[in-house]
Write a protein that holds these residues in place. Structure first.
Motif, PDB file in Angstrom:
ATOM      1  N   VAL A   1      32.089  29.763  41.039  1.00 35.75           N
ATOM      2  CA  VAL A   1      31.963  30.753  39.966  1.00 35.75           C
ATOM      3  C   VAL A   1      30.520  31.238  40.022  1.00 35.75           C
ATOM      4  CG1 VAL A   1      32.099  31.189  37.493  1.00 35.75           C
ATOM      5  CG2 VAL A   1      33.700  29.607  38.569  1.00 35.75           C
TER       6      VAL A   1
ATOM      7  N   CYS B   1      30.853  35.711  34.466  1.00 33.60           N
ATOM      8  CA  CYS B   1      32.004  34.965  33.972  1.00 33.60           C
ATOM      9  C   CYS B   1      32.074  35.193  32.466  1.00 33.60           C
ATOM     10  CB  CYS B   1      31.823  33.474  34.258  1.00 33.60           C
ATOM     11  SG  CYS B   1      33.028  32.458  33.401  1.00 33.60           S
TER      12      CYS B   1
ATOM     13  N   LYS C   1      41.265  32.488  32.600  1.00 35.01           N
ATOM     14  CA  LYS C   1      42.407  32.774  33.478  1.00 35.01           C
ATOM     15  C   LYS C   1      42.471  31.780  34.631  1.00 35.01           C
ATOM     16  CE  LYS C   1      43.606  37.609  32.889  1.00 35.01           C
ATOM     17  NZ  LYS C   1      43.516  38.955  33.447  1.00 35.01           N
ATOM     18  N   CYS C   2      41.308  31.491  35.218  1.00 27.14           N
ATOM     19  CA  CYS C   2      41.274  30.572  36.357  1.00 27.14           C
ATOM     20  C   CYS C   2      41.611  29.153  35.913  1.00 27.14           C
ATOM     21  CB  CYS C   2      39.916  30.620  37.042  1.00 27.14           C
ATOM     22  SG  CYS C   2      38.550  30.366  35.920  1.00 27.14           S
TER      23      CYS C   2
ATOM     24  N   ILE D   1      42.186  31.852  43.545  1.00 27.22           N
ATOM     25  CA  ILE D   1      41.469  33.131  43.393  1.00 27.22           C
ATOM     26  C   ILE D   1      42.482  34.256  43.250  1.00 27.22           C
ATOM     27  CG2 ILE D   1      39.868  34.736  44.498  1.00 27.22           C
ATOM     28  CD1 ILE D   1      38.648  32.331  45.939  1.00 27.22           C
TER      29      ILE D   1
ATOM     30  N   ALA E   1      44.482  33.733  39.888  1.00 25.40           N
ATOM     31  CA  ALA E   1      43.756  33.886  38.623  1.00 25.40           C
ATOM     32  C   ALA E   1      43.455  35.340  38.303  1.00 25.40           C
ATOM     33  CB  ALA E   1      42.461  33.089  38.675  1.00 25.40           C
TER      34      ALA E   1
ATOM     35  N   CYS F   1      40.670  37.023  38.617  1.00 22.93           N
ATOM     36  CA  CYS F   1      39.436  37.020  37.822  1.00 22.93           C
ATOM     37  C   CYS F   1      39.032  38.454  37.501  1.00 22.93           C
ATOM     38  CB  CYS F   1      38.323  36.307  38.599  1.00 22.93           C
ATOM     39  SG  CYS F   1      36.759  36.316  37.751  1.00 22.93           S
TER      40      CYS F   1
ATOM     41  N   CYS G   1      33.953  37.108  39.558  1.00 23.39           N
ATOM     42  CA  CYS G   1      32.868  36.147  39.780  1.00 23.39           C
ATOM     43  C   CYS G   1      33.392  34.853  40.390  1.00 23.39           C
ATOM     44  CB  CYS G   1      32.097  35.884  38.500  1.00 23.39           C
ATOM     45  SG  CYS G   1      33.023  35.004  37.278  1.00 23.39           S
ATOM     46  N   LEU G   2      34.722  34.661  40.339  1.00 17.85           N
ATOM     47  CA  LEU G   2      35.311  33.510  41.051  1.00 17.85           C
ATOM     48  C   LEU G   2      35.727  34.003  42.420  1.00 17.85           C
ATOM     49  CD1 LEU G   2      36.555  30.540  40.778  1.00 17.85           C
ATOM     50  CD2 LEU G   2      38.700  31.720  40.452  1.00 17.85           C
TER      51      LEU G   2
END
Lengths: 441, 261
Positions: B196, B215, B220-221, B250, B253, B255, B259-260
């Motif tokens: 992250v 983040c 979600k992740c 990844i 999620a 994102c 950022c992930l």
């Protein structure tokens, strides 16, 4: 008016004073706000210990945090109300600081935490000193060093002189000037209390002779307390401790030494007022006089702000801005801290809120040192800023230390005169931080 | 002729006598050294990076032989060389996982705007002394390349005002960590391939104001990963490096700020 003293420190600069913007307006009391955000760590030394919780009811003057050590200071509530939040806000130096948000209940009710000591002349000096410590009084000139610590010289150091610094050599700032004019009795009584604590007979007030009205007002009343009011030549940094001691007593503080090494204690003029209030009126330090000024400010002047007043509110009180300024500075233009937003709040050492015009803020790129020596002439501490900056630039901290970078007081005279626009003081600040980190290891 | 012969004989005898004396002295006053120190040192990389905490490779070799440390504490050394040293010293430490540095920030000059104009020394620590730096985000990479200059292996690249560690070049010496005034360079196991890229502890909305790729703490992740694979610290999520999720999350999620990755 001529100068009484002929001793004068070497170096220094004389920038545009800019004091005419705010010096003729009387101090105004800032109205009560809905919310105050009081930063807890407002002084040099150990952070204070928070003693209130979210949701607590507090009264004006109630203790919010107690001193966290000998070199520390407590913080009191600026008004009555509720502790509505514990926040992390960016302080004047851009670092995150913990703060307490007080939502005002509009009653502004006092709860005096102490008893009044009206007959202070017959009180015990140690009780008076304890009162200064309990009231959370710190150096109001800018350094924010706890006053009670300065009043406790280690045994073996004999203090014979108390100096009150009314030089206010920083351009633009007029807070001390107005305090001397409007609260002259409190200044003198506070000075007398400080002298009583230190048991000294020699009391000087040094004032730069661009403030003839303040000199006159104080001189007229000072005789009653046995205080000598001295004029000083106008030269920045006349108000720096070591320079002031030299000008008033002719004594030289040794390199790496403190004023107490030559028997002196220096306090800011604005520190004397809360000392008097703490002792005689039993009020803790919860407000201070701050200059809000700059060409772009609609109504520049001086206000008595509660601690925790947001900078944005302070600016609103001064009528806001006429046009977009180039830089916002907390403190004076020479030693103050430039801000990147208006989130910070008024602290015990916030002497000024200054808005500089775009034209006044240099945006030059820095060049190599041309060895002209102007910085050497300007340095009031007799250092070699050029040599030091090259050492710092190349990260040779040992050489910087050998050339006494730790004696630099960051007055900014060298940066002010440098024709190559080198960020000299920034180099020294960094070098001092690196050397301090190395010493701690 | 006679003089020449005499000279030769004289010099030869003198050499022999002196040689014998030197030989004897060397035997009598011999300093006992452990030959293994030199052998160990030869197997070490010789970069003197200090990543092991000792004053260079020679000092580290000495410490290994005297048992003050173990060879796997050298973050730079190739694994087969470490094995050779261990065989030489009769040690067996098992496989220590390689660590690499990651700059936990993804906000470059485009995504995380600078809020003010900074006109000073080109160094992160110096910039942090002036109002905490010019970046809007008070936790992110300042972008003055102090870590990049401090890396002995040239593994950190500056890309549009953001420090990026190249994992294939990073040897995990950890020299960069102390150069960062924001403390956002972290040592993580090299096998973990997702991070992250954010260090801000601000609230989601506050982060959004200053950075497009922060983040925002939407979790979600966390929902798609298995329990305890992602760590939650207020408004900041981070990968649990002791129990890392696979790269598949990844995709799952999605994102919202990316950022992930």
């Amino acid at each position: 008016m001529s100068c009484n003293n002929h001793i004068f420190f070497k170096g220094g600069v004389h920038p545009n004073e800019g004091k005419e913007l705010s010096c003729s307006n009387a101090i105004q009391d800032a109205p009560l706000l809905d919310k105050y955000t009081v930063i807890l760590h407002q002084h040099i030394g150990a952070p204070p210990k928070l003693i209130v919780q979210k949701g607590d009811e507090v009264k004006k003057g109630q203790l919010l945090a107690e001193a966290g050590g000998f070199v520390s200071a407590p913080v009191h509530s600026p008004t009555s109300g509720t502790v509505s939040a514990m926040l992390e806000i960016s302080g004047p130096m851009g670092l995150k600081m913990s703060a307490v948000e007080i939502t005002s209940d509009g009653k502004d009710e006092w709860k005096l935490p102490f008893n009044k000591i009206e007959e202070w002349d017959s009180a015990e000096p140690k009780d008076l000193k304890q009162r200064v410590a309990d009231a959370g009084i710190v150096g109001m000139g800018g350094a924010a060093f706890p006053t009670s610590v300065k009043l406790s010289p280690p045994s073996g150091k004999k203090i014979d002189t108390l100096i009150l610094n009314g030089a206010e050599c920083e351009p633009y700032l007029t807070a001390d000037h107005r305090v001397m004019l409007e609260s002259s009795d409190a200044v003198l009584e506070g000075a007398a209390i400080l002298a009583k604590i230190l048991d000294v007979k020699n009391i000087y007030i040094g004032i730069e002779n661009n403030k003839p009205d303040a000199i006159e007002t104080l001189s007229r009343k000072a005789g009653h307390y046995g205080i000598k009011v001295q004029q000083l030549r106008v030269r920045y940094p006349q108000g720096a401790e070591k320079q002031l001691i030299y000008a008033l007593t002719g004594r030289k503080v040794p390199a790496g030494g403190l004023p107490m090494d030559v028997g002196c204690v220096v306090q800011n003029i604005s520190t004397a007022v809360p000392v008097k209030e703490a002792v005689v009126d039993a009020k803790p330090l919860i407000e201070r006089v701050t200059t809000v000024t700059g060409e772009s400010v609609v109504n520049p002047g001086n206000w008595r702000f509660r601690l925790g007043t947001p900078v944005s509110k302070a600016l609103e009180l001064a009528g806001g801005v006429k046009y977009q300024p180039g830089k916002v500075i907390l403190g004076g233009p020479m030693m103050g801290f430039s801000q990147k937003n208006l989130d910070a709040t008024i602290m015990k050492n916030t002497s000024g809120l200054l808005l500089l015009d775009k034209d006044d803020v240099s945006q030059f790129s820095s060049e190599s040192c041309i060895r002209c020596g102007k910085c050497v002439d300007a340095c009031p501490m007799n250092l070699l800023p050029g040599t030091l900056s090259v050492a710092a630039e190349n990260e040779v901290w040992d050489i910087a230390e050998d050339y006494f970078v730790m004696d630099c007081m960051e007055c900014g005279c060298c940066s002010y005169v440098c024709p190559a626009h080198r960020p000299l003081v920034q180099h020294f600040k960094r070098a001092k931080a690196e050397i301090n980190a190395k010493r701690k290891r | 002729m006679g003089t020449a012969l005499l000279s030769v004989i004289f010099i030869t005898t003198l050499c022999l006598v002196l040689g014998i004396i030197i030989g004897l002295v060397a035997k009598i006053f011999a300093v006992k050294t452990d030959a293994r120190i030199e052998e160990t040192e030869e197997l070490l990389p010789g970069a003197n990076c200090g990543g092991c905490g000792f004053a260079g490779c020679s000092d580290f070799a000495k410490a290994c032989v005297t048992g003050k440390t173990t060879p796997d504490k050298c973050p730079v050394c190739a694994s087969d060389n470490i094995e050779k040293i261990e065989t030489l010293l009769g040690l067996n430490s098992g496989d220590a996982e390689k660590q690499i540095a990651v700059v936990m920030c993804g906000g470059d000059n485009t995504d995380a705007a600078k809020f003010v104009k900074y006109n000073g020394i080109n160094d992160c620590k110096a910039a942090a002394l002036v109002a905490g730096g010019d970046k809007g985000c008070e936790y992110g990479c300042l972008g003055f390349a102090s870590c990049s200059r401090g890396c002995p292996f040239d593994a950190i690249e500056m890309k549009n005002g953001l420090a990026i560690v190249h994992p294939e070049l990073c040897v995990g010496c950890g020299q960069c960590i102390a150069t960062c005034p924001r403390n956002i360079i972290k040592m993580v196991p090299a096998s973990v391939e997702l991070h992250v890229y954010c260090s801000s502890k601000d609230k989601g909305a506050a982060k959004k104001k200053v950075c497009n790729v922060a983040c925002i703490g939407c979790h979600k992740c966390v929902k798609v990963a298995e329990e305890n694979q992602m760590l939650i610290d207020g408004f900041l999520i981070s990968v649990n490096y002791d129990n890392p999720p696979s790269r598949d999350i990844i995709e799952a999620a999605k994102c919202p700020t990316g950022c992930l990755r």
